[in-house]
Design a protein around this motif. Structure first.
Motif, PDB file in Angstrom:
ATOM      1  N   UNK A 333     -17.919  44.670  24.147  1.00 28.24           N
ATOM      2  CA  UNK A 333     -17.133  45.420  25.043  1.00 28.24           C
ATOM      3  C   UNK A 333     -16.234  44.180  25.541  1.00 28.24           C
ATOM      4  N   UNK A 334     -15.863  43.343  24.612  1.00 28.10           N
ATOM      5  CA  UNK A 334     -15.337  41.911  24.581  1.00 28.10           C
ATOM      6  C   UNK A 334     -13.938  42.483  23.347  1.00 28.10           C
ATOM      7  N   UNK A 335     -13.817  42.976  22.446  1.00 26.58           N
ATOM      8  CA  UNK A 335     -12.591  43.803  21.790  1.00 26.58           C
ATOM      9  C   UNK A 335     -11.570  45.167  22.459  1.00 26.58           C
ATOM     10  N   UNK A 336     -10.629  45.133  22.493  1.00 23.07           N
ATOM     11  CA  UNK A 336      -9.825  46.213  22.625  1.00 23.07           C
ATOM     12  C   UNK A 336      -9.551  47.097  21.976  1.00 23.07           C
ATOM     13  N   UNK A 337      -9.602  46.859  20.469  1.00 16.91           N
ATOM     14  CA  UNK A 337     -10.182  47.487  19.371  1.00 16.91           C
ATOM     15  C   UNK A 337     -11.556  46.677  18.659  1.00 16.91           C
ATOM     16  N   UNK A 338     -11.309  47.601  17.377  1.00 18.40           N
ATOM     17  CA  UNK A 338     -12.111  47.216  16.276  1.00 18.40           C
ATOM     18  C   UNK A 338     -12.544  45.455  16.049  1.00 18.40           C
ATOM     19  N   UNK A 339     -11.268  44.778  15.901  1.00 18.03           N
ATOM     20  CA  UNK A 339     -10.680  43.232  15.856  1.00 18.03           C
ATOM     21  C   UNK A 339     -10.146  42.407  16.745  1.00 18.03           C
ATOM     22  N   UNK A 340      -9.513  42.824  17.553  1.00 17.88           N
ATOM     23  CA  UNK A 340      -8.840  41.983  19.291  1.00 17.88           C
ATOM     24  C   UNK A 340      -9.293  41.996  19.795  1.00 17.88           C
ATOM     25  N   UNK A 341      -9.808  40.662  20.097  1.00 12.83           N
ATOM     26  CA  UNK A 341     -10.220  40.458  21.783  1.00 12.83           C
ATOM     27  C   UNK A 341      -9.233  40.800  22.653  1.00 12.83           C
ATOM     28  N   UNK A 342      -9.853  41.340  23.705  1.00 10.33           N
ATOM     29  CA  UNK A 342      -9.525  41.765  25.195  1.00 10.33           C
ATOM     30  C   UNK A 342      -9.718  40.272  26.160  1.00 10.33           C
ATOM     31  N   UNK A 343      -8.982  40.595  27.257  1.00 12.45           N
ATOM     32  CA  UNK A 343      -9.015  39.043  28.486  1.00 12.45           C
ATOM     33  C   UNK A 343     -10.721  38.716  28.297  1.00 12.45           C
ATOM     34  N   UNK A 344     -11.701  39.836  28.053  1.00  8.38           N
ATOM     35  CA  UNK A 344     -12.278  38.722  28.261  1.00  8.38           C
ATOM     36  C   UNK A 344     -12.724  38.418  26.654  1.00  8.38           C
ATOM     37  N   UNK A 345     -12.327  38.513  25.980  1.00 12.63           N
ATOM     38  CA  UNK A 345     -13.330  37.605  24.547  1.00 12.63           C
ATOM     39  C   UNK A 345     -12.301  36.618  24.379  1.00 12.63           C
ATOM     40  N   UNK A 346     -10.665  36.466  24.781  1.00 10.25           N
ATOM     41  CA  UNK A 346     -10.020  35.879  24.834  1.00 10.25           C
ATOM     42  C   UNK A 346     -10.377  34.522  25.559  1.00 10.25           C
ATOM     43  N   UNK A 347     -10.305  35.072  27.025  1.00 14.06           N
ATOM     44  CA  UNK A 347     -11.092  34.060  27.820  1.00 14.06           C
ATOM     45  C   UNK A 347     -12.561  33.214  27.229  1.00 14.06           C
ATOM     46  N   UNK A 348     -13.528  33.767  26.582  1.00 11.66           N
ATOM     47  CA  UNK A 348     -14.175  33.807  25.847  1.00 11.66           C
ATOM     48  C   UNK A 348     -13.860  32.178  24.945  1.00 11.66           C
ATOM     49  N   UNK A 349     -13.231  33.150  23.705  1.00  9.34           N
ATOM     50  CA  UNK A 349     -13.016  31.663  23.372  1.00  9.34           C
ATOM     51  C   UNK A 349     -11.597  30.806  23.348  1.00  9.34           C
ATOM     52  N   UNK A 350     -11.339  30.943  24.575  1.00 16.81           N
ATOM     53  CA  UNK A 350     -10.284  29.922  24.301  1.00 16.81           C
ATOM     54  C   UNK A 350     -11.466  29.073  25.220  1.00 16.81           C
ATOM     55  N   UNK A 351     -12.273  29.242  26.124  1.00 22.51           N
ATOM     56  CA  UNK A 351     -12.782  27.764  26.533  1.00 22.51           C
ATOM     57  C   UNK A 351     -13.744  27.280  25.275  1.00 22.51           C
ATOM     58  N   UNK A 352     -14.222  27.892  24.661  1.00 26.13           N
ATOM     59  CA  UNK A 352     -14.443  27.528  22.829  1.00 26.13           C
ATOM     60  C   UNK A 352     -13.954  26.585  22.625  1.00 26.13           C
ATOM     61  N   UNK A 353     -12.660  27.195  22.238  1.00 24.72           N
ATOM     62  CA  UNK A 353     -11.637  26.521  21.573  1.00 24.72           C
ATOM     63  C   UNK A 353     -11.286  24.591  22.259  1.00 24.72           C
ATOM     64  N   UNK A 354     -11.600  25.242  23.329  1.00 20.17           N
ATOM     65  CA  UNK A 354     -10.820  23.493  23.833  1.00 20.17           C
ATOM     66  C   UNK A 354     -12.329  22.811  23.892  1.00 20.17           C
TER      67      UNK A 354
END
Length: 375
Positions: A333-354
Motif C-alpha cells: 500500500x506504499x505504491x500508487x500503481x504497480x511501480x511508483x511509490x506514493x507519499x507513504x513510500x516516498x517518505x520511507x525511501x527518503x528516510x532510508x536514502x539519508x
C-alpha cells in the motif's frame, strides 16, 4: 468530301521558346527566391530553442522540463553549504516518485552534512535517456551520480515498446549518439541526423503548442495563456492510488507492463544497456562516483508481471553490478500503481536514502511473499 481517319491531325506549332538571356534571368530569380526562402526558414527556426518564449508557453513533456531545470541550475546556490558536495539523482519516473528532494535537503542541512541532492527524473528516463543530462550538469570530481535501474528497461525494442517519440530522444541525445541507436531503422537515423537545424525539430512541438495557445487567445478571444508550470515533473505526484491501477492489475500477462524472458535484450547494444555503459564512462571522466539503485516495484508486479526466467536473470544481473545497492521492499500500500511509490513510500525511501548516503550499504534483495488479495 468524306473525312479520312487515316490522315493525321495537324500538329500546332510549338510555343515561343525563351531566349538564352531570359533563361539565365529566370534561373537567377529562382536562385534568389530559394535563398530568401532558406534565410526566412533559418531565421524562424533559430527561435526554436529550449528557452524561447513560445516554448515556455507550450512545454509539456518530461524530457523538456528536465532540460529546462538542468540548464537553469545555479551551481553557486547548490554548493553554498559547507562541503559543497552534490548527489545528482538522475533517472525515470520511479526515481522522481521515490524521493522527496526538499525533505532530504532539509534533513541534510539539519545534520550538517557535506552533501545536498539534486533530483531530475522524467517519464521513460532510463539510462538511454538520462545519460543525455550529463553534458548539461555542473558535475564535479567528488560528486555522486545516482541512477535507478529496473528490469523492464531492458526490454527488446524498448523505445517502441514504451512509445517514446523520436523528438524526445533527440532532445536528450546528440545526432552522433542517435546514429548508434540500433533500434532505429537506417532510414529513421538518416532522417534524424539530416534534420538541421537540430533545435528546430527538438523543440518544434513545444514551440508550436505555445504559438497555438496564443493564436486561440488572440483570434478566438480565449483566455490569455500563462507560461506552463512543471507541476509534478520537477517534484512528484501526490496521489495515493491511481485510477488505472485496477485495470493494469486485471490485465495480468496481457498487460504492456508484463516482461517475458524472450522479450528481454541484455546485449550491449540495447538502448538502455548502451546508455548505462556511457553513463559509467561519463561519470568516471568527471571524477564522480556512480551508484545504481534497485528500487523494487510492488511484489505483486514482481510475481505476476515477470515470469520466473526474468526474475532469475534480474537476480543475476544485479549481483554482477559493483555499483548497485538494493533498497528495501515497501509494503504494497506504499505504491500508487504497480511501480511508483506514493507519499507513504516516498517518505520511507527518503528516510532510508539519508542513512544510505552516510555508509552506502549494498543491501540484499528482499524475498517475495505476496499473495493475492481477498475480494
Amino acid at each position: 468530301m468524306a473525312y479520312n481517319a487515316t490522315v493525321p491531325k495537324p500538329i500546332p506549332p510549338p510555343p515561343p521558346q525563351p531566349s538564352a538571356e531570359e533563361t539565365v534571368l529566370a534561373v537567377r530569380y529562382v536562385r534568389v527566391m530559394s535563398f530568401c526562402a532558406l534565410a526566412i526558414f533559418l531565421l524562424l527556426a533559430s527561435r526554436y530553442q529550449h528557452d524561447a518564449l513560445m516554448t515556455d508557453y507550450g512545454r509539456d513533456d518530461g524530457p523538456s522540463w528536465a532540460l529546462w531545470r538542468a540548464r537553469g541550475l545555479d551551481e553557486a546556490a547548490l554548493r553554498a553549504h559547507a562541503g559543497e558536495k552534490l548527489v545528482w539523482m538522475l533517472g525515470s519516473s520511479v526515481m522522481r516518485e521515490s524521493f522527496d528532494e526538499a525533505f532530504i535537503n532539509q534533513q541534510l542541512t539539519e545534520r550538517k552534512s557535506p552533501w545536498r541532492v539534486v533530483k531530475i527524473g522524467m517519464p521513460r528516463g532510463a539510462a538511454g535517456m538520462a545519460v543525455g543530462l550529463m553534458d548539461e550538469l555542473p558535475i564535479r570530481a567528488g560528486d555522486r551520480v545516482i541512477h535507478s535501474v529496473a528490469i523492464d528497461n531492458f526490454h527488446r525494442d524498448w523505445i517502441e515498446m514504451v512509445g517514446l517519440p523520436i523528438r524526445m530522444v533527440s532532445q536528450m541525445r546528440s545526432p552522433a549518439e542517435i546514429w548508434g541507436v540500433e533500434e532505429f531503422p537506417l532510414q529513421e537515423r538518416l532522417e534524424i541526423i539530416s534534420g538541421v537545424p537540430y533545435n528546430f525539430y527538438r523543440h518544434h512541438e513545444s514551440y508550436m503548442q505555445g504559438q497555438l495557445r496564443w493564436f486561440k487567445a488572440l483570434v478566438w478571444h480565449q483566455k490569455i495563456p500563462r507560461k506552463r508550470s512543471p507541476k509534478y515533473h520537477l517534484t512528484h505526484r501526490k496521489l495515493m492510488l491511481a485510477d488505472y491501477f485496477g485495470y493494469n492489475r486485471s490485465r495480468g500477462s496481457d498487460s504492456r507492463l508484463y516482461v517475458a524472458e524472450d522479450e528481454l535484450d541484455m546485449s550491449p547494444s540495447q538502448f538502455n544497456m548502451a546508455g548505462l555503459a556511457q553513463l559509467r564512462a561519463d561519470v568516471a571522466a568527471k571524477g564522480a562516483e556512480l551508484r545504481l539503485l534497485d528500487v523494487p516495484y510492488r511484489q505483486e508486479y514482481q510475481l505476476n508481471l515477470m515470469d520466473e526466467g526474468v526474475r532469475a536473470i534480474w537476480q543475476q544481473w544485479r549481483a554482477e553490478q559493483p555499483e548497485l545497492s538494493y533498497f528495501p521492499q515497501l509494503p504494497e500500500d506504499h505504491y500508487y500503481d504497480l511501480r511508483h511509490p506514493n507519499p507513504r513510500g516516498r517518505a520511507a525511501l527518503s528516510r532510508y536514502l539519508l542513512d544510505w548516503m552516510a555508509e552506502t550499504p549494498r543491501g540484499r534483495p528482499t524475498p517475495l511473499f505476496w499473495t493475492p488479495e481477498k475480494p
